[in-house]
Design an enzyme around this catalytic site. Structure first.
Site, PDB file in Angstrom:
ATOM      1  N   GLN A 109      -5.600  -2.342   3.102  1.00 52.17           N
ATOM      2  CA  GLN A 109      -4.785  -1.854   4.230  1.00 52.17           C
ATOM      3  C   GLN A 109      -5.563  -0.820   5.022  1.00 52.17           C
ATOM      4  OE1 GLN A 109      -3.429   1.543   4.203  1.00 52.17           O
ATOM      5  NE2 GLN A 109      -2.590   1.317   6.243  1.00 52.17           N
ATOM      6  N   ARG A 153       8.762  14.193   7.727  1.00 52.10           N
ATOM      7  CA  ARG A 153       9.040  14.068   6.291  1.00 52.10           C
ATOM      8  C   ARG A 153       9.460  15.414   5.701  1.00 52.10           C
ATOM      9  NH1 ARG A 153       4.270   9.712   4.567  1.00 52.10           N
ATOM     10  NH2 ARG A 153       4.690   8.323   6.305  1.00 52.10           N
ATOM     11  N   PRO A 170       0.824  -1.211   0.000  1.00 51.79           N
ATOM     12  CA  PRO A 170       0.000   0.000   0.000  1.00 51.79           C
ATOM     13  C   PRO A 170       0.855   1.257   0.000  1.00 51.79           C
ATOM     14  CG  PRO A 170       0.072  -0.948   2.198  1.00 51.79           C
ATOM     15  CD  PRO A 170       0.766  -1.921   1.293  1.00 51.79           C
ATOM     16  N   VAL A 171       0.427   2.240  -0.766  1.00 54.14           N
ATOM     17  CA  VAL A 171       1.045   3.563  -0.772  1.00 54.14           C
ATOM     18  C   VAL A 171      -0.076   4.593  -0.677  1.00 54.14           C
ATOM     19  CG1 VAL A 171       2.347   5.255  -2.125  1.00 54.14           C
ATOM     20  CG2 VAL A 171       3.090   2.865  -2.068  1.00 54.14           C
ATOM     21  N   TYR A 175      -5.599   1.996   8.250  1.00 55.38           N
ATOM     22  CA  TYR A 175      -5.192   2.773   9.414  1.00 55.38           C
ATOM     23  C   TYR A 175      -6.421   2.822  10.308  1.00 55.38           C
ATOM     24  CZ  TYR A 175      -1.056   4.425   6.892  1.00 55.38           C
ATOM     25  OH  TYR A 175       0.125   4.485   6.211  1.00 55.38           O
ATOM     26  N   ARG A 221       7.311   1.687  -3.447  1.00 56.03           N
ATOM     27  CA  ARG A 221       7.879   2.720  -4.321  1.00 56.03           C
ATOM     28  C   ARG A 221       8.105   2.205  -5.744  1.00 56.03           C
ATOM     29  NH1 ARG A 221      11.106   4.080   0.485  1.00 56.03           N
ATOM     30  NH2 ARG A 221      10.686   6.230   1.169  1.00 56.03           N
ATOM     31  N   HIS A 248       8.259   0.809   7.685  1.00 59.86           N
ATOM     32  CA  HIS A 248       7.612   1.830   6.851  1.00 59.86           C
ATOM     33  C   HIS A 248       8.607   2.467   5.886  1.00 59.86           C
ATOM     34  CE1 HIS A 248       3.388   3.208   7.042  1.00 59.86           C
ATOM     35  NE2 HIS A 248       3.803   4.230   6.331  1.00 59.86           N
ATOM     36  N   ARG A 294       9.946   6.006   6.279  1.00 58.06           N
ATOM     37  CA  ARG A 294       9.100   7.193   6.125  1.00 58.06           C
ATOM     38  C   ARG A 294       8.521   7.670   7.454  1.00 58.06           C
ATOM     39  NH1 ARG A 294       7.329   8.526   1.077  1.00 58.06           N
ATOM     40  NH2 ARG A 294       5.205   9.084   1.677  1.00 58.06           N
TER      41      ARG A 294
END
Length: 382
Positions: free
Chosen positions: A131, A168, A81-82, A133, A332, A278, A281
């Site tokens: 996915q 980030r 997942p992105v 959260y 990525r 992660h 990130r």
């Protein structure tokens, strides 16, 4: 000229994607957090894992097939997942889902995708993973899971390693934030990347569509900010029990580095553990994921394990498999491929990885993925 000559490696896809998308878009995908030591540590640690080549093994055609959570796959990797995937290239989620479905590989939709599960239902075939959260609101949690199930997603991935935001810094320097605030530099970057910009206008401005469906959307920018808040709760151990009761299919917990956490999650009903940091990130000061993989494997010897973080080629996939993973996911790389070549990108990425894996296994003299451990030069830390 063929793609194999122009773009023989993931690094070539990354370079082309960087040229084809606005600067702030590339920074979103490519960046880690802090000074990005964690991201570098992941890659360096993987590259330190060595194999002993074999000789005189005779003709062979390596078998790359594997079974994971009761499903057979002809390749040992899939699409991780992105979040905000659709910002990388217009229709990115649909392109990736369709490519994975055609290839028979798992595709994982993020809670923070730029589409809702219903949008992807026609594209995922039998390969949809969802996915999550964990949202703050329990009613929203249950509804999200029900919608994902009805859309055809059969495997749940709970991401557990994002308890709070990360800074980030590269993204901040690129002025990428939610709600979006365009400046002259961003507008110029969009104007100088017309293919991305025109496609994005046609598809619609990327936003947190799933979260937005639970908030008042009368003010678009405020809606996006609120959507981000809704989907970023801070789950505790008791929430695992609730999630296990709600979701009837396989459940994977992503972002596990501690062996004791892995054992506890399995005891609570997790069907698989996803070893990941992660990809750097979220936190910049932790161990490389590959360093933790053998420890987690030792703690849960019978439980399926997924690995990610720092994977840049087929050899890295084999390194993870040799050290205890059953399956490898990448995020990525798939998005570099879409950004570089659009719909032609994911098939070419799969070709790169499959060809690389077969050639490496041929040099090692390993006929199956299970034979890899026999060629592994086991590191001191493993």
């Amino acid at each position: 000229m063929s793609f194999d000559i122009r773009y023989p490696a993931i690094s070539d896809l990354r370079a082309r994607a960087r040229r084809r998308v606005p600067h702030f878009v590339f920074e979103y995908l490519d960046s880690a957090t802090g000074v990005e030591d964690q991201h570098k540590r992941n890659m360096d640690a993987l590259k330190s894992v060595q194999f002993m080549p074999g000789i005189l093994e005779g003709p062979m055609t390596p078998d790359l097939s594997t079974t994971f959570l009761g499903r057979d796959y002809h390749l040992p990797f899939g699409c991780a997942p992105v979040g905000m995937s659709g910002i990388m290239w217009p229709r990115a989620e649909k392109i990736l889902a369709a490519a994975c479905a055609k290839a028979g590989l798992p595709y994982t939709m993020s809670t923070t995708a730029t589409v809702v599960p219903e949008d992807l239902a026609p594209y995922i075939g039998d390969q949809g993973w969802f996915q999550m959260y964990m949202p703050w609101d329990k009613t929203i949690r249950a509804d999200m899971l029900e919608r994902a199930t009805k859309a055809g997603f059969h495997t749940l991935v709970l991401t557990a390693d994002v308890p709070v935001d990360s800074r980030r810094e590269r993204q901040r320097r690129a002025n990428l934030q939610i709600p979006p605030r365009l400046n002259a530099q961003m507008i110029w970057s969009m104007m100088t990347h017309p293919a991305w910009t025109l496609g994005t206008v046609r598809e619609g401005i990327p936003s947190l569509k799933f979260g937005e469906s639970y908030v008042d959307s009368s003010n678009k920018f405020d809606s996006m900010a609120h959507a981000g808040h809704i989907i970023r709760g801070q789950p505790g151990w008791s929430d695992i029990d609730e999630l296990r009761a709600l979701w009837k299919g396989p459940m994977i917990v992503k972002g596990v580095l501690k062996p004791d956490d892995a054992k506890r999650l399995v005891d609570k009903g997790a069907d698989a553990i996803w070893v990941s940091n992660h990809t750097g990130r979220q936190f910049d000061g932790g161990p490389a994921s590959i360093h933790q993989l053998p420890k987690v494997r030792a703690a849960i010897p019978e439980t399926p394990i997924i690995f990610d973080s720092g994977v840049t080629n087929g050899t890295d996939i084999l390194r993870a498999l040799a050290l205890g993973a059953d399956f490898v996911m990448m995020g990525r790389a798939w998005h570099y491929a879409v950004g570089a070549l659009g719909e032609a990108g994911p098939p070419h990425l799969m070709h790169i990885l499959k060809d690389d894996i077969e050639l490496v296994m041929g040099n090692l003299g390993t006929r199956t993925l299970g034979d890899l451990k026999n060629a592994l030069i086991r590191p001191d830390w493993a």
